[in-house]
Design an enzyme around this catalytic site. Structure first.
Site, short mmCIF file in Angstrom:
data_model
loop_
_atom_site.label_atom_id
_atom_site.label_comp_id
_atom_site.label_asym_id
_atom_site.label_seq_id
_atom_site.Cartn_x
_atom_site.Cartn_y
_atom_site.Cartn_z
N LYS A 60 -23.68 -16.01 11.48
CA LYS A 60 -23.91 -16.61 10.15
C LYS A 60 -25.34 -17.12 10.04
CE LYS A 60 -22.66 -21.32 8.68
NZ LYS A 60 -23.90 -21.90 9.00
N ASN A 61 -25.81 -17.79 11.11
CA ASN A 61 -27.12 -18.44 11.00
C ASN A 61 -28.29 -17.48 11.20
OD1 ASN A 61 -25.81 -20.73 10.36
ND2 ASN A 61 -26.01 -21.69 12.38
N ARG A 89 -27.71 -24.55 2.47
CA ARG A 89 -29.09 -24.98 2.73
C ARG A 89 -30.06 -23.80 2.66
NH1 ARG A 89 -29.89 -29.74 4.40
NH2 ARG A 89 -31.75 -29.24 5.59
N ASP A 129 -23.97 -26.98 17.89
CA ASP A 129 -22.80 -26.37 17.22
C ASP A 129 -21.67 -26.04 18.19
OD1 ASP A 129 -24.08 -25.88 14.42
OD2 ASP A 129 -25.52 -25.16 15.88
N CYS A 159 -23.49 -28.82 5.77
CA CYS A 159 -22.54 -29.77 6.36
C CYS A 159 -23.11 -31.18 6.42
CB CYS A 159 -22.19 -29.31 7.77
SG CYS A 159 -21.17 -27.84 7.76
C1 EPZ Z 1 -29.58 -24.70 11.58
O1 EPZ Z 1 -29.70 -25.80 10.69
C2 EPZ Z 1 -28.16 -24.23 11.47
N1 EPZ Z 1 -27.88 -23.87 10.09
C3 EPZ Z 1 -27.22 -25.31 11.95
O2 EPZ Z 1 -25.91 -24.79 11.94
C4 EPZ Z 1 -27.58 -25.68 13.38
O3 EPZ Z 1 -26.78 -26.77 13.78
C5 EPZ Z 1 -29.05 -26.08 13.48
O4 EPZ Z 1 -29.89 -25.04 12.92
C6 EPZ Z 1 -29.49 -26.36 14.89
O5 EPZ Z 1 -29.27 -25.24 15.70
C7 EPZ Z 1 -28.29 -22.70 9.61
O6 EPZ Z 1 -28.91 -21.91 10.31
C8 EPZ Z 1 -27.94 -22.39 8.20
P1 EPZ Z 1 -32.72 -27.87 12.11
P2 EPZ Z 1 -31.12 -26.37 10.28
O7 EPZ Z 1 -33.77 -27.78 11.07
O8 EPZ Z 1 -32.10 -25.27 10.32
C9 EPZ Z 1 -34.14 -32.43 11.63
C10 EPZ Z 1 -23.66 -24.66 11.36
O9 EPZ Z 1 -22.62 -25.34 11.52
N2 EPZ Z 1 -35.03 -31.98 10.52
O10 EPZ Z 1 -32.97 -27.21 13.41
O11 EPZ Z 1 -30.95 -27.13 9.03
C11 EPZ Z 1 -32.66 -32.35 11.20
O12 EPZ Z 1 -32.28 -33.45 10.45
C12 EPZ Z 1 -24.95 -25.37 11.03
O13 EPZ Z 1 -23.68 -23.43 11.42
C13 EPZ Z 1 -35.90 -32.88 9.96
O14 EPZ Z 1 -35.96 -34.06 10.33
O15 EPZ Z 1 -31.34 -27.37 11.51
C14 EPZ Z 1 -31.98 -32.26 12.54
O16 EPZ Z 1 -31.82 -33.55 13.09
C15 EPZ Z 1 -24.82 -26.85 11.03
N3 EPZ Z 1 -36.69 -32.44 8.91
C16 EPZ Z 1 -32.98 -31.47 13.40
O17 EPZ Z 1 -34.24 -31.55 12.71
C17 EPZ Z 1 -36.66 -31.16 8.45
O18 EPZ Z 1 -37.40 -30.83 7.51
C18 EPZ Z 1 -32.63 -30.00 13.60
O19 EPZ Z 1 -32.38 -29.40 12.34
C19 EPZ Z 1 -35.78 -30.25 9.06
C20 EPZ Z 1 -34.97 -30.68 10.11
#
Ligand code: EPZ
Length: 437
Positions: A23-24, A96, A310, A120
């Site tokens: 999915k991701n 997102r 995850d 989520c």
């Molecule tokens: C992706 O989310 C996935 N979603 C998530 O899967 C997954 O948990 C995550 O990556 C980590 O592997 C998709 O790919 C659609 P991040 P993403 O940016 O890209 C902080 C699932 O269940 N952050 O790596 O949104 C954020 O708050 C989902 O399939 C900022 O502070 O995750 C988090 O604490 C859930 N500012 C951390 O970074 C930003 O601008 C990691 O988030 C962006 C992120």
């Protein structure tokens, strides 16, 4: 069809199911098709709700998306056009992914509109890294009451960016923007998840020039033109780990066709340490409970190559069945233990703490987030009436209901359809006694 699943728990999962594309990754590869001058073909696409959401968004921008057979998408971006913000707004709160459309739309149309984002509820999930990166490329970001309007009056230029945290989404944002920006972009502290490597593979097929160093530095040389791609998506390693944990928690034995070892190395190590067994074959991986007691562990989630956040939620359910005290420190999201409340109602012994337990202190340490969990087991789980909180937490509730004695009602399972293809059929194939309520 109702949104409730009735689960008659207490029997092991047994059998074979087929997994498909991640999915991701799939959603991002679909967005990448917008950058091509010619159509793209994406294979091994799962039938999940998130694919439908991205299809809707792309169609709003004039991309024609056709499904061929069971798992192939043809994405034709040759008629890309500006969508009406009111239409895009209809997608607000569902996903997102819209934020990742920015770079491609800026290149194609000179502007992008992003509604309020969904996804989520597992933490604040800000988009500051995304917006800051876009600004560094020269984009102008206007925050409106209904969303964010982004323009690039002077075009997009390569730049140097260093992420505070190796965010998956922000790394994808930079990749999707830099490939057609003028000049070279250097991204430091990039995420290097396998789904990102597969996105880089797609972009390279399209004509991009991207190199990945060993120290989380990605360099992208912008090019003038990209073509469509033909690509077979990598398997969903989160879906794989989820079913593996379901097998462990129910003392079952499942063969996951399509599961692959390299992307799951860290999970496989932990699965083995807990006492689960696996057998890697050419066409998939078999996971099973060998009998006897499972062992408790100390675990910390992390960005790749660490233990994925995850994977944490499904594993915690299996840990309720292990002997002794397990400690799980969540370092990626500040609020990913909400799902444990339902597990406690079902008889699990789980305490959550604000402190960083069991490892190095993380960025949530001195703040008010309950991001460490202590799980004491084994606990006999009993049935309950529960409501799915988020995608992975929801699947974890399902695992708990399968492992529990008695009949549980799981409400809100529509959320699980977002990321688990035909999970009702797969449960039936594995011998689970479930029915729509
Ligand atoms: C992706 O989310 C996935 N979603 C998530 O899967 C997954 O948990 C995550 O990556 C980590 O592997 C998709 O790919 C659609 P991040 P993403 O940016 O890209 C902080 C699932 O269940 N952050 O790596 O949104 C954020 O708050 C989902 O399939 C900022 O502070 O995750 C988090 O604490 C859930 N500012 C951390 O970074 C930003 O601008 C990691 O988030 C962006 C992120």
């Amino acid at each position: 069809m109702t949104d409730t699943l009735i689960v008659h728990g207490g029997s092991p999962l047994h059998g074979r199911i087929r997994l498909r594309g991640a999915k991701n990754f799939v959603s991002k590869a679909m967005v990448a098709s917008l950058l091509g001058e010619t159509p793209s073909r994406l294979r091994n696409v799962p039938q999940i709700r998130d694919v439908g959401v991205v299809t809707g968004l792309l169609e709003l921008h004039g991309v024609s998306v056709t499904t061929v057979g069971d798992d192939t998408l043809l994405l034709d971006p040759t008629e890309v056009e500006t969508a009406h913000s009111a239409d895009i707004d209809a997608h607000a709160g569902t996903s997102r992914i819209p934020i990742l459309l920015c770079g491609p739309l800026l290149h194609r149309l000179g502007e992008a509109f992003i509604p309020d984002l969904g996804g989520c509820k597992i933490g604040d999930r800000p988009i500051n890294y995304h917006l800051e990166s876009l600004r560094r490329f020269g984009a102008v970001v206007d925050k409106l009451p209904s969303g964010i309007r982004i323009t690039a009056p002077k075009g997009l230029k390569g730049t140097k960016i260093e992420l505070e945290f190796p965010s998956v989404g922000a790394t994808e944002q930079v990749l999707l923007t830099a490939v057609r920006a003028e000049g070279v972009t250097e991204l430091k502290n990039a995420a290097i998840e396998p789904e990102i490597a597969d996105l880089i593979a797609v972009l390279q097929k399209m004509g991009a020039i991207i190199s990945v160093d060993t120290d989380r530095v990605i360099r992208i040389e912008g090019v003038d033109r990209l073509e469509g791609y033909d690509h077979y998506a990598l398997t969903d390693r989160i879906e794989a780990a989820s079913w593996a944990c379901a097998a462990l928690a129910t003392r079952g034995d499942v063969f996951l066709e399509g599961a692959t070892q390299p992307e799951m190395m860290t999970f496989l190590n932990v699965f083995r340490k807990v006492g689960g067994q696996f057998d890697v074959r050419d066409d998939g991986v078999r996971f099973w409970h060998p009998g006897g007691d499972l062992r408790s562990i100390v675990l910390e989630t992390d960005v790749h190559p660490g233990f994925m956040t995850d994977w944490q939620q499904p594993l915690v359910v299996a840990l309720t069945q292990a002997s002794g005290i397990s400690i799980v420190h969540e370092t990626v999201y500040e609020n990913r233990f909400g799902f444990t409340e339902a597990l406690r109602e079902m008889g699990a012994t789980i305490q959550v703490y604000r402190e960083c337990l069991g490892g190095a202190s993380c960025r949530f340490g001195q703040r008010n987030f309950q991001h460490s969990a202590v799980v004491s087991g084994p606990s006999k789980l009993h049935s309950a009436e529960i409501t799915v909180p988020d995608l992975r937490g929801g699947f974890s509730h399902l695992i708990a209901a399968l492992a529990a004695e008695g009949t549980s009602k799981v409400h809100g399972i529509g959320l699980i359809d977002r990321g688990y293809e035909r999970f009702g059929e797969k449960l039936a194939a594995l011998g689970a006694m479930v029915e729509r309520g």
